[in-house]
Design a protein around this motif. Structure first.
Motif, PDB file in Angstrom:
ATOM      1  N   ARG A  23      43.230  34.393  47.061  1.00  0.00           N
ATOM      2  CA  ARG A  23      43.582  34.794  45.777  1.00  0.00           C
ATOM      3  C   ARG A  23      44.678  35.851  46.083  1.00  0.00           C
ATOM      4  O   ARG A  23      44.654  36.673  46.919  1.00  0.00           O
ATOM      5  CB  ARG A  23      42.394  35.716  45.272  1.00  0.00           C
ATOM      6  CG  ARG A  23      42.314  35.811  43.977  1.00  0.00           C
ATOM      7  CD  ARG A  23      41.135  36.233  43.290  1.00  0.00           C
ATOM      8  NE  ARG A  23      40.563  37.536  43.695  1.00  0.00           N
ATOM      9  CZ  ARG A  23      39.572  37.889  44.204  1.00  0.00           C
ATOM     10  NH1 ARG A  23      38.574  37.253  44.225  1.00  0.00           N
ATOM     11  NH2 ARG A  23      39.415  39.381  44.678  1.00  0.00           N
TER      12      ARG A  23
ATOM     13  N   ARG B 122      36.460  41.471  43.613  1.00  0.00           N
ATOM     14  CA  ARG B 122      37.466  42.310  43.006  1.00  0.00           C
ATOM     15  C   ARG B 122      37.440  43.917  42.819  1.00  0.00           C
ATOM     16  O   ARG B 122      38.114  44.885  42.852  1.00  0.00           O
ATOM     17  CB  ARG B 122      37.627  41.839  41.539  1.00  0.00           C
ATOM     18  CG  ARG B 122      38.864  41.944  40.988  1.00  0.00           C
ATOM     19  CD  ARG B 122      38.821  41.116  39.653  1.00  0.00           C
ATOM     20  NE  ARG B 122      39.125  39.695  39.890  1.00  0.00           N
ATOM     21  CZ  ARG B 122      40.503  39.295  40.158  1.00  0.00           C
ATOM     22  NH1 ARG B 122      41.610  40.140  40.130  1.00  0.00           N
ATOM     23  NH2 ARG B 122      40.396  37.852  40.322  1.00  0.00           N
TER      24      ARG B 122
ATOM     25  N   THR C 138      36.792  32.530  43.304  1.00  0.00           N
ATOM     26  CA  THR C 138      36.743  32.743  42.077  1.00  0.00           C
ATOM     27  C   THR C 138      37.547  31.181  41.486  1.00  0.00           C
ATOM     28  O   THR C 138      38.543  31.010  42.151  1.00  0.00           O
ATOM     29  CB  THR C 138      37.362  33.647  41.474  1.00  0.00           C
ATOM     30  OG1 THR C 138      36.935  34.976  42.185  1.00  0.00           O
ATOM     31  CG2 THR C 138      37.134  34.007  39.961  1.00  0.00           C
TER      32      THR C 138
ATOM     33  N   ALA D 296      39.568  46.827  35.386  1.00  0.00           N
ATOM     34  CA  ALA D 296      40.156  46.563  36.684  1.00  0.00           C
ATOM     35  C   ALA D 296      40.985  48.182  37.200  1.00  0.00           C
ATOM     36  O   ALA D 296      41.121  48.149  38.304  1.00  0.00           O
ATOM     37  CB  ALA D 296      41.479  45.653  36.623  1.00  0.00           C
TER      38      ALA D 296
END
Ligand SMILES: C=C1C[C@]23C[C@@]1(O)CC[C@H]2[C@@]12CCC[C@@](C)(C(=O)O1)[C@H]2[C@@H]3C(=O)O
Ligand SMILES: O=C(O)CCC(=O)C(=O)O
Ligand SMILES: [Fe+2]
Length: 358
Positions: free
Chosen positions: A116, A128, A143, A342
């Motif tokens: 990723r 993540r 993912t 995030a």
């Protein structure tokens, strides 16, 4: 305004050390960077209460006439439940488990061909949420959102079409199931399609989108000091999790501490995510969960992360807000929420909470 999940982190890079994963199987001792204590996670050793013995998330038979109420109750008290008789063919569950096992067995250099990127959404890498913790997690993940064709071609030059087919079938079944579960739980609160027009069943599910997260937790030399996947809530409406026959998933309850969710062959685990908590004006709990590891058996899980289209504003259903109070949360799209998460991780929900006057 992006309408697909693949765009969510474009312009919002997250730098993660995918390329520094060790060869887990070669380690006979836990390196310091993988050794967790309560300094790294305040909930690490949340003592189980004496009441925990025998307490477990409910296992609900979807064919039971009272299934909707049982689901509603589970969403309010646990934020999680298991389901049997869900209608997803056993061969498909076996197929996705086989695909997941084959993917993680590939040599690390092959997996890294589909790593990723910092601004990407799909591909191979560490969780993540890793950037919010000082210690590393004993796991690897992959993912998928949209077509996995390009990534799968890099992983399996010969067999990628078969594997794409399994993913497509799996996602189709999961989407139908997720919508059914959402409406069963909302119906238990007296909420109907009239109250949430964007999520009408009749609108052929175009209002929803999803990602698949494949997880691998290799055997670990010192499982009691390691962490497979650190405590988190999912930012979804609902997450449907398939776990192989190795225990590891735990859910947190303030009054009970960590409770292990035992694998029940053929069943699926369902988690309430943050967006469903918002939609239900806080009535349904988005459950804190984590994955532990063990010394003898590798563990695999497949999470179907399900939410609305990126441009749909999610806000508490007016029917669930008392007339003399403001809604608990302001409205937010899934894209906005994923970006907030995030950056702020477990403070994301409180950042969109409306603060009521005392
Ligand atoms: C749609 C998503 C939810 C997720 C972040 C992601 O963009 C894709 C992976 C999902 C996952 C799976 C493991 C736990 C989690 C917190 C993470 O780091 O990646 C969830 C994210 C989430 O629900 O917020
Ligand atoms: O592996 C598990 O049991 C949990 C996985 C999970 O929480 C996730 O992928 O979001
Ligand atoms: Fe999760």
């Amino acid at each position: 305004m992006p309408t697909v999940l693949t765009d969510v982190f474009r312009g919002h890079p997250i730098h993660l050390p995918h390329t520094h994963q060790p060869d887990f199987t070669s380690l006979s001792e836990l390196p310091d960077s993988y050794t967790w204590t309560s300094k790294d996670d305040p909930l690490f050793i949340a003592p189980p209460s004496p009441a925990v013995a025998g307490e477990n998330i409910p296992l609900i038979d979807l064919n039971h006439p009272d299934a909707a109420n049982q689901i509603g109750r589970a969403c309010r008290t646990w934020g999680a439940f298991q389901i049997a008789n869900h209608g997803v063919p056993l061969e498909l569950l076996q197929g996705i488990e086989f695909l997941t096992g084959s993917l993680f067995q590939l040599p690390v250099q092959r997996k890294l061909k589909a790593a990723r990127s910092d601004t990407g959404f799909s591909g191979y890498g560490v969780a993540r949420i890793s950037s919010f913790f000082n210690k590393k997690m004993w796991s690897e993940g992959f993912t998928i959102t949209g077509s996995p064709l390009n990534d799968f071609r890099k992983l399996w030059p010969q067999l990628h079409l078969n594997y794409c087919d399994i993913v497509e079938q799996y996602e189709e079944q999961m989407q139908k199931l997720a919508s059914k579960l959402m409406w069963l739980s909302l119906n238990s609160l007296g909420v109907s399609e009239e109250d949430i027009k964007w999520a009408r069943v009749s609108s052929d599910l175009n209002w929803a989108q999803s990602a698949l997260q494949l997880n691998h937790y290799p055997v670990c030399p010192e499982p009691d000091r390691a962490m497979g996947l650190a405590p988190h809530t999912d930012s979804t409406l609902l997450t449907i999790l398939y776990q192989n026959n190795t225990a590891g998933l735990q859910v947190f309850r303030d009054d009970l501490g960590w409770v292990t969710v035992p694998p029940v062959p053929g069943s699926l685990v369902v988690n309430v995510g943050d967006l469903f908590h918002i939609l239900s004006n806080g009535l349904f709990k988005s459950v804190i969960h984590r994955a532990r590891v063990n010394q003898t058996r590798p563990r695999l899980s497949v999470a179907f992360l399900w939410g609305p289209r990126s441009d749909t504003k999610i806000s508490p259903v007016p029917k669930l807000v008392s007339p003399d109070e403001s809604p608990l949360y302001r409205s937010v799209t899934w894209t906005e929420y994923l970006r907030t998460k995030a950056t702020h991780f477990n403070k994301a929900l409180s950042m969109i909470r409306n603060h009521r006057e005392k």
